[in-house]
Scaffold this motif. Structure first.
Motif, PDB file in Angstrom:
ATOM      1  N   UNK A  17     -16.754   5.080   2.986  1.00  0.00           N
ATOM      2  CA  UNK A  17     -15.887   6.019   2.270  1.00  0.00           C
ATOM      3  C   UNK A  17     -14.925   6.760   3.198  1.00  0.00           C
ATOM      4  N   UNK A  18     -14.840   6.304   4.454  1.00  0.00           N
ATOM      5  CA  UNK A  18     -13.766   6.755   5.334  1.00  0.00           C
ATOM      6  C   UNK A  18     -12.792   5.610   5.624  1.00  0.00           C
ATOM      7  N   UNK A  19     -12.824   4.571   4.832  1.00  0.00           N
ATOM      8  CA  UNK A  19     -11.912   3.452   5.058  1.00  0.00           C
ATOM      9  C   UNK A  19     -10.905   3.347   3.916  1.00  0.00           C
ATOM     10  N   UNK A  20      -9.815   2.673   4.193  1.00  0.00           N
ATOM     11  CA  UNK A  20      -8.794   2.491   3.150  1.00  0.00           C
ATOM     12  C   UNK A  20      -9.199   1.402   2.173  1.00  0.00           C
ATOM     13  N   UNK A  21      -9.823   0.364   2.707  1.00  0.00           N
ATOM     14  CA  UNK A  21     -10.162  -0.759   1.827  1.00  0.00           C
ATOM     15  C   UNK A  21     -11.150  -0.343   0.743  1.00  0.00           C
ATOM     16  N   UNK A  22     -11.975   0.651   1.052  1.00  0.00           N
ATOM     17  CA  UNK A  22     -12.900   1.195   0.051  1.00  0.00           C
ATOM     18  C   UNK A  22     -12.118   1.773  -1.131  1.00  0.00           C
ATOM     19  N   UNK A  23     -10.973   2.387  -0.812  1.00  0.00           N
ATOM     20  CA  UNK A  23     -10.245   3.123  -1.857  1.00  0.00           C
ATOM     21  C   UNK A  23      -9.245   2.266  -2.621  1.00  0.00           C
ATOM     22  N   UNK A  24      -8.648   1.263  -1.936  1.00  0.00           N
ATOM     23  CA  UNK A  24      -7.641   0.501  -2.708  1.00  0.00           C
ATOM     24  C   UNK A  24      -8.221  -0.780  -3.297  1.00  0.00           C
ATOM     25  N   UNK A  25      -9.309  -1.307  -2.698  1.00  0.00           N
ATOM     26  CA  UNK A  25     -10.016  -2.466  -3.274  1.00  0.00           C
ATOM     27  C   UNK A  25      -9.092  -3.644  -3.552  1.00  0.00           C
ATOM     28  N   UNK A  26      -8.071  -3.801  -2.724  1.00  0.00           N
ATOM     29  CA  UNK A  26      -7.121  -4.895  -2.991  1.00  0.00           C
ATOM     30  C   UNK A  26      -7.770  -6.252  -2.741  1.00  0.00           C
ATOM     31  N   UNK A  27      -7.456  -7.190  -3.619  1.00  0.00           N
ATOM     32  CA  UNK A  27      -7.871  -8.581  -3.416  1.00  0.00           C
ATOM     33  C   UNK A  27      -6.800  -9.479  -4.037  1.00  0.00           C
ATOM     34  N   UNK A  28      -7.063 -10.752  -4.051  1.00  0.00           N
ATOM     35  CA  UNK A  28      -5.989 -11.657  -4.483  1.00  0.00           C
ATOM     36  C   UNK A  28      -5.650 -11.502  -5.966  1.00  0.00           C
ATOM     37  N   UNK A  29      -6.571 -10.945  -6.693  1.00  0.00           N
ATOM     38  CA  UNK A  29      -6.326 -10.780  -8.125  1.00  0.00           C
ATOM     39  C   UNK A  29      -5.581  -9.474  -8.412  1.00  0.00           C
ATOM     40  N   UNK A  30      -5.988  -8.440  -7.742  1.00  0.00           N
ATOM     41  CA  UNK A  30      -5.381  -7.151  -8.075  1.00  0.00           C
ATOM     42  C   UNK A  30      -5.739  -6.067  -7.083  1.00  0.00           C
ATOM     43  N   UNK A  31      -5.544  -4.836  -7.510  1.00  0.00           N
ATOM     44  CA  UNK A  31      -5.712  -3.685  -6.623  1.00  0.00           C
ATOM     45  C   UNK A  31      -6.117  -2.472  -7.452  1.00  0.00           C
ATOM     46  N   UNK A  32      -6.889  -1.575  -6.841  1.00  0.00           N
ATOM     47  CA  UNK A  32      -7.247  -0.326  -7.511  1.00  0.00           C
ATOM     48  C   UNK A  32      -8.750  -0.130  -7.574  1.00  0.00           C
ATOM     49  N   UNK A  33      -9.152   1.123  -7.757  1.00  0.00           N
ATOM     50  CA  UNK A  33     -10.562   1.498  -7.777  1.00  0.00           C
ATOM     51  C   UNK A  33     -10.989   1.625  -9.239  1.00  0.00           C
ATOM     52  N   UNK A  35      -8.413   2.347 -12.236  1.00  0.00           N
ATOM     53  CA  UNK A  35      -8.505   0.954 -12.693  1.00  0.00           C
ATOM     54  C   UNK A  35      -8.205  -0.015 -11.566  1.00  0.00           C
ATOM     55  N   UNK A  36      -8.888  -1.133 -11.623  1.00  0.00           N
ATOM     56  CA  UNK A  36      -8.400  -2.241 -10.818  1.00  0.00           C
ATOM     57  C   UNK A  36      -7.503  -3.081 -11.724  1.00  0.00           C
ATOM     58  N   UNK A  37      -6.314  -3.346 -11.260  1.00  0.00           N
ATOM     59  CA  UNK A  37      -5.279  -3.927 -12.117  1.00  0.00           C
ATOM     60  C   UNK A  37      -4.750  -5.197 -11.465  1.00  0.00           C
ATOM     61  N   UNK A  38      -4.531  -6.214 -12.275  1.00  0.00           N
ATOM     62  CA  UNK A  38      -4.001  -7.479 -11.755  1.00  0.00           C
ATOM     63  C   UNK A  38      -2.582  -7.296 -11.217  1.00  0.00           C
ATOM     64  N   UNK A  39      -2.281  -8.019 -10.184  1.00  0.00           N
ATOM     65  CA  UNK A  39      -0.933  -7.936  -9.596  1.00  0.00           C
ATOM     66  C   UNK A  39       0.145  -8.270 -10.620  1.00  0.00           C
ATOM     67  N   UNK A  40      -0.221  -9.169 -11.501  1.00  0.00           N
ATOM     68  CA  UNK A  40       0.819  -9.635 -12.449  1.00  0.00           C
ATOM     69  C   UNK A  40       0.836  -8.819 -13.746  1.00  0.00           C
ATOM     70  N   UNK A  41      -0.074  -7.865 -13.857  1.00  0.00           N
ATOM     71  CA  UNK A  41      -0.141  -7.029 -15.069  1.00  0.00           C
ATOM     72  C   UNK A  41       1.207  -6.326 -15.300  1.00  0.00           C
ATOM     73  N   UNK A  42       1.771  -6.490 -16.497  1.00  0.00           N
ATOM     74  CA  UNK A  42       3.026  -5.766 -16.764  1.00  0.00           C
ATOM     75  C   UNK A  42       2.751  -4.281 -17.007  1.00  0.00           C
ATOM     76  N   UNK A  43       3.575  -3.434 -16.444  1.00  0.00           N
ATOM     77  CA  UNK A  43       3.456  -1.989 -16.721  1.00  0.00           C
ATOM     78  C   UNK A  43       4.451  -1.605 -17.819  1.00  0.00           C
ATOM     79  N   UNK A  44       4.586  -0.294 -18.009  1.00  0.00           N
ATOM     80  CA  UNK A  44       5.406   0.160 -19.143  1.00  0.00           C
ATOM     81  C   UNK A  44       6.819  -0.417 -19.160  1.00  0.00           C
ATOM     82  N   UNK A  45       7.384  -0.598 -17.990  1.00  0.00           N
ATOM     83  CA  UNK A  45       8.759  -1.108 -17.946  1.00  0.00           C
ATOM     84  C   UNK A  45       8.817  -2.630 -18.089  1.00  0.00           C
TER      85      UNK A  45
END
Lengths: 707, 707
Positions: A549-565, A601-611
């Motif tokens: 819990x002092x690392x960045x990877x713990x907080x962003x959880x990025x992987x090939x599918x998506x990113x987010x906690x 949320x962990x969200x897919x890279x390709x997930x469309x947002x509001x725009x």
């Protein structure tokens, strides 16, 4: 070539510029061009009733303000003073009264027009109330804001408005970016530096009434006679300005300086030691404020060492302080690498069950968010969750995670965002501000703390604009409902100029500045992806080490599918600590505000947002936007040259330039790093990185300040 | 109560006091009461010929000085300027010339009356010479000292006049007592703080032309591109003020940052590394001054590690710098706990045999005495002993051994004492000053270094009066023959007031102050009996530890019979390193000056001194005298209130109070300790100690600054 020896020349060189290093903060008292009659009247034809150390300060302040603001204006002479400053009791002898004074708090003030005598009156129940009223009036005079017909009647909405100095006894400052500690312990108690007076005066001018002198990562030495004598000297200096002194108490002090074998809060010897220590401190400082305690957190000792609760620890100290009317500010920032749960949840889990178990003179100090002073965090779930235990707010004024000394970020909008957040604790309209001012749960104690950004830099705060964060903290501690825009405008007028173009332009810059930092650092709910340890610059690649819990990877959880906690019920379920209304809103991808998207949320890279564009494209464009905003600020500032003295202008300009460069550093490093996972191209309009990812990962500046 | 809105009021608040934190040093430019015509003339009716960065500085300086000194005086208009400032070449176009200019050094200056045109002329061969001349003229104007009929024609007697900053890259300052390093490395190169300009300007105003930015206990990081870019930014800032930048070179840098296995100076790879490093530095800074090196001393790496000589080491670096006209300042402060000889003798023994073995661009930097910047030391025996190797003087401006920040000690008399000492190297009249200015041995390079006392304190130096030591160093580096009394008077006039009573009174205080410190710390030739490590306060009991020559007992050798270090032929025979004239004088109890008595001799407690009283009584009375002098200074200063603004007055007053208290601490601790051995009672007039010896031995203040 030849100097023109006129008054203008003197004013130019000595009042408004040549040597303006920013030391005077928002108390510039610069010359008012074409002052109106009321401004001149109040500054040249006034009476202060009575005598005391605080009243002397009031008298000096008006004389000083007058010499600066209306120096070139002829004095107005009248048979009776235009302005009278006096306590309610002293006014009655002059047949001046106002019912509004009766309902003031002891440190509230009234400024009103006395129609009978055609005088302006500043009144209060106490000398300190008068001091606050005087400063407010002087601020009105400098900004050219006349006193409304109905007068101003104000009491602070929060009782304890304190700065927390994370200053060590060797004068280093943890997370301090404006030089070193202004407390010169070595010279104390015998040398009382002028800066201590100036510090107290600046705080009083914005209603701050307490200061915690030492780092929460505490050194028990501060509780020994060698240092208490020094603390007393500071307390004596601050007292006439209405400022109480607090100290951080190291939980293990009974062992370290008391010679005991244990610091167990249920041990009678330990309790006796703290009782005696409190007794001793109050002999030095009869109005000592109390203790601030960081326990069981990041290596600090605490009740956990003895399998006791936070309440056991806090109450032990509270019992020692109670006979002297001192309080304990016990920090909720408790988490543990051995607890396998989301760090987000740990303070709530620890403290919620203790609600109602603390003694009356304990208040729990809760950071605005559950992680750690990020550029943006949702409010801490403890707010609203402890109706039977007073909670106080801890804001961080120093910019540990917002670019340190050189990044302009006006924090009031961030503070305001949290204060306005609705906890739904008692249904809709249960804003955090109502927790803090005690109105939601009828707390008997209320408080707000700000981690100081003050250091030995000649302008106190490193960045001239970071003075505004100190100022804003004071204003919001006084009134957690004040609009940050109003605070920005007032600060600009007091500090630089009342010119309308300048104030409008720079208010916009300030109001957008924190969002800009979020954009180029942690858009869309990202958090804690700063470099390790010093938190300066980007470090999304930070992993490994002593604790996850002092690392960045713990907080962003990025992987090939998506990113987010994922903090929904499919993830850590930290969301469950919030009210159901918020669980519903924040728990769904469809309704969560995008600013909190990757927080929950962990969200897919390709997930469309509001725009309609993908998460990746949105992320990349947010980074780019932040960089462009930082660059635009340089141009905007360059157009402000005519309103600002050279020294401060150039100082700010160089910092804005650094900020724009570092914004690009952030963008490039983060997009290169995250791009490894998304494998998507940068959208149009986003600049290509200047260097390779390897370059950024290997770029490790030495001797970064603040740790 | 009501402010009187007159010009006087403004001047009072803004020029001469209200906010005077001492930042302006001796460049106060305070308003001259009733200025004479020449003062007004020169400041309001002048011409500066030409354009350059340095000439811009000159123009700004005069405008600024004018605004302060004659602000309230009507401008004098004339058809021709009263003052002309221009280089010799530029003056000839105006038919102004003076043969005196031809014999100036490149950075010398001339100030003379041009009788034909009735103008005052400031001229020089270079812009920097003009800058020096301008500052000197402004100092004459402020002090009201008219330019003599014959003019002033001055060239510096020493080529390299440098400040040594013992500043670390984390901004701590070794032996720094005025806060932290003013070099904010983190913000460099992008933020050029105004203080860097003000630093350079202050130095230029007293003729200092070089600055060594980093600690002699060096960090090799400073030689990496990350830092060289920052050093370049400082060098660019200082250049127009005539100030060159030097760095300390860590001998082991080829290993630490170069990736080599060795730093052996005879290794070809190591030599190539230094050559390349020099090449690289000069790409950043074309006029880089060179290296300062502390090697083989107090744990620093050096040629000894490879069984090479100091000349091998120095010459390796000299070869690297020579193509770029850089120099090596190689410190003679070499000693070793494994050498069984008196530390006093070691540098001489190491360097004397190397005389003539150094390359032309090496100069050996020798401390004023053989031990270490004590309150009083006889001159270093190397002076006069190396006719074929240039030696430079290293003075310590920061008061490591003279009470740190709070003890007023004007050091110029100490510097002067050493400079006037006769080495007898070429017979009588071979003063140290003649070694330093090169005249005794026809040195091709000359230099003087002063270890800086500058820090982040708002007044630069901690004690306001310690500004005088920086000032005095500059003056003496320019002219090692200048009388310290003259320097004190000039500094007082520039810094506070030209009032005759004030100047006379405070000159006396300053001139006696160092002797006072000797009295209450180390009378009669005692030395190095300060507390261990930080050297703050008395520590005559210090013994044991890693090395004998870092203990007090090694230096005072007190026992039941007597006290003192026998350095005659019956003892360590360090005396043999001096000329025979001095051996004869200092070697005999009958002829040794009492100030050096215990430096060279062990003396019985009952030995009668010149006044007929015993050594013990003399010792005790000297301590008492020092205390009384320190107390008297408080009274004297209290009488100076009318001449000094409140802020500086109170600051100095509190420091004088601390000094008097600590003088008594010194007296009590030392007399209690030495009294154990002498077993003699305190003579009449010497106060009894306040506490027991045990108390003093156990009194260990925490976090003493400067290490």
């Amino acid at each position: 070539m030849k100097p023109t020896l006129t008054l203008f020349f003197i004013v130019l060189f000595n009042l408004s510029g040549f040597s303006n290093d920013g030391y005077k903060l928002w108390l510039q008292y610069y010359s008012i061009q074409a002052p109106q009659e009321w401004q001149v009247n109040f500054l040249s034809n006034y009476e202060v009733i009575g005598n005391s150390a605080t009243l002397s300060i009031i008298k000096k302040e008006i004389a000083y303000a007058s010499s600066g603001m209306i120096s070139s204006h002829p004095e107005i002479k009248n048979s009776i003073p235009s302005l009278v400053i006096g306590k309610a009791g002293d006014l009655s002898a002059k047949n001046i009264s106002n019912p509004g004074i009766n309902s003031l708090a002891s440190d509230g003030f009234a400024i009103f027009h006395n129609l009978e005598s055609k005088q302006l009156i500043v009144s209060a129940k106490t000398d300190i109330g008068l001091l606050y009223g005087t400063f407010r009036l002087l601020q009105h005079i400098q900004t050219g804001t006349s006193i409304p017909k109905e007068g101003i009647f104000e009491s602070p909405k929060v009782q304890h408005r304190v700065l927390n100095h994370w200053d060590n006894l060797d004068r280093t400052v943890e997370r301090g970016y404006a030089g070193f500690s202004i407390w010169n312990w070595h010279r104390l108690p015998r040398h009382i530096d002028q800066q201590y007076h100036d510090y107290a005066r600046a705080n009083a001018s914005i209603g701050i009434n307490g200061t915690v002198l030492t780092n929460v990562n505490a050194n028990a030495l501060i509780l020994t006679p060698e240092y208490l004598e020094k603390v007393k000297a500071l307390a004596d200096t601050f007292r006439p300005y209405g400022i109480k002194v607090y100290l951080t108490a190291r939980f293990s002090a009974p062992i370290e300086i008391g010679g005991l074998q244990t610091a167990d809060p249920l041990n009678a010897e330990v309790q006796a030691w703290w009782n005696q220590k409190a007794e001793e401190i109050y002999q030095y400082i009869p109005d000592f404020g109390g203790f601030v305690v960081k326990a069981d957190s990041e290596g600090q000792p605490g009740p956990h060492n003895y399998k006791r609760t936070q309440a056991d620890g806090a109450n032990m100290m509270a019992r020692a302080l109670a006979p002297h009317e001192g309080i304990v500010m016990w920090r909720a920032f408790v988490y543990n690498e051995h607890t396998p749960d989301d760090r987000h949840k740990q303070a709530f889990n620890e403290f919620k069950p203790l609600d109602g178990k603390f003694l009356d003179n304990v208040i729990i100090q809760v950071k605005n968010g559950a992680i750690d002073f990020q550029p943006r965090e949702p409010f801490h779930p403890l707010f609203g969750a402890m109706p039977n235990t007073p909670l106080m707010m801890e804001f961080q004024i120093t910019q540990e995670y917002l670019g340190h000394d050189t990044h302009l970020a006006f924090l009031a909008p961030m503070f305001e965002e949290v204060l306005k957040d609705d906890t739904y604790a008692n249904g809709k309209g249960s804003e955090v501000a109502k927790v803090i001012d005690g109105s939601l749960h009828q707390y008997a104690i209320t408080a707000m703390a700000g981690v100081s950004n003050i250091g030995t830099d000649r302008n106190w705060t490193g960045h001239h604009f970071h003075q505004a964060n100190w100022f804003a903290f004071g204003r919001l501690a006084w009134n957690p409902y004040q609009a940050s825009q109003e605070i920005a405008e007032e600060w600009l007028k007091l500090t630089f100029s009342t010119d309308a173009t300048f104030v409008k332009t720079m208010t916009d810059v300030m109001m957008n500045s924190r969002e800009m930092v979020v954009n180029y650092m942690t858009p869309l709910g990202l958090h804690h992806i700063m470099a390790a340890s010093h938190h300066y610059g980007p470090g999304p690649w930070v992993s490994g080490g002593r604790r996850a819990d002092w690392t960045a990877t713990y907080y962003h959880q990025a992987n090939e599918k998506g990113i987010g906690f994922n903090r929904t019920y499919t993830g850590s379920n930290a969301l469950s600590q919030y009210a159901s209304e918020l669980q519903n809103q924040w728990g769904s991808l469809a309704t969560v505000p995008e600013k909190y998207l990757l927080w929950f949320h962990q969200v897919d890279w390709i997930q469309p947002l509001q725009n309609g564009e993908s998460l990746w494209n949105n992320l990349a464009k947010q980074y780019q936007k932040g960089v462009e905003e930082a660059r635009a600020n340089i141009v905007t500032w360059e157009n402000m040259r005519e309103y600002v003295d050279d020294k401060r202008f150039n100082h700010v300009l160089s910092f804005l330039t650094i900020q724009a460069e570092e914004a690009a550093w952030w963008r490039d490093a983060c997009l290169l790093y995250f791009g490894q996972f998304s494998k998507m191209p940068l959208p149009a309009g986003v600049e290509s990185p200047k260097h390779s990812l390897e370059y950024y990962m290997n770029f490790k500046p030495h001797h970064v300040p603040g740790i």
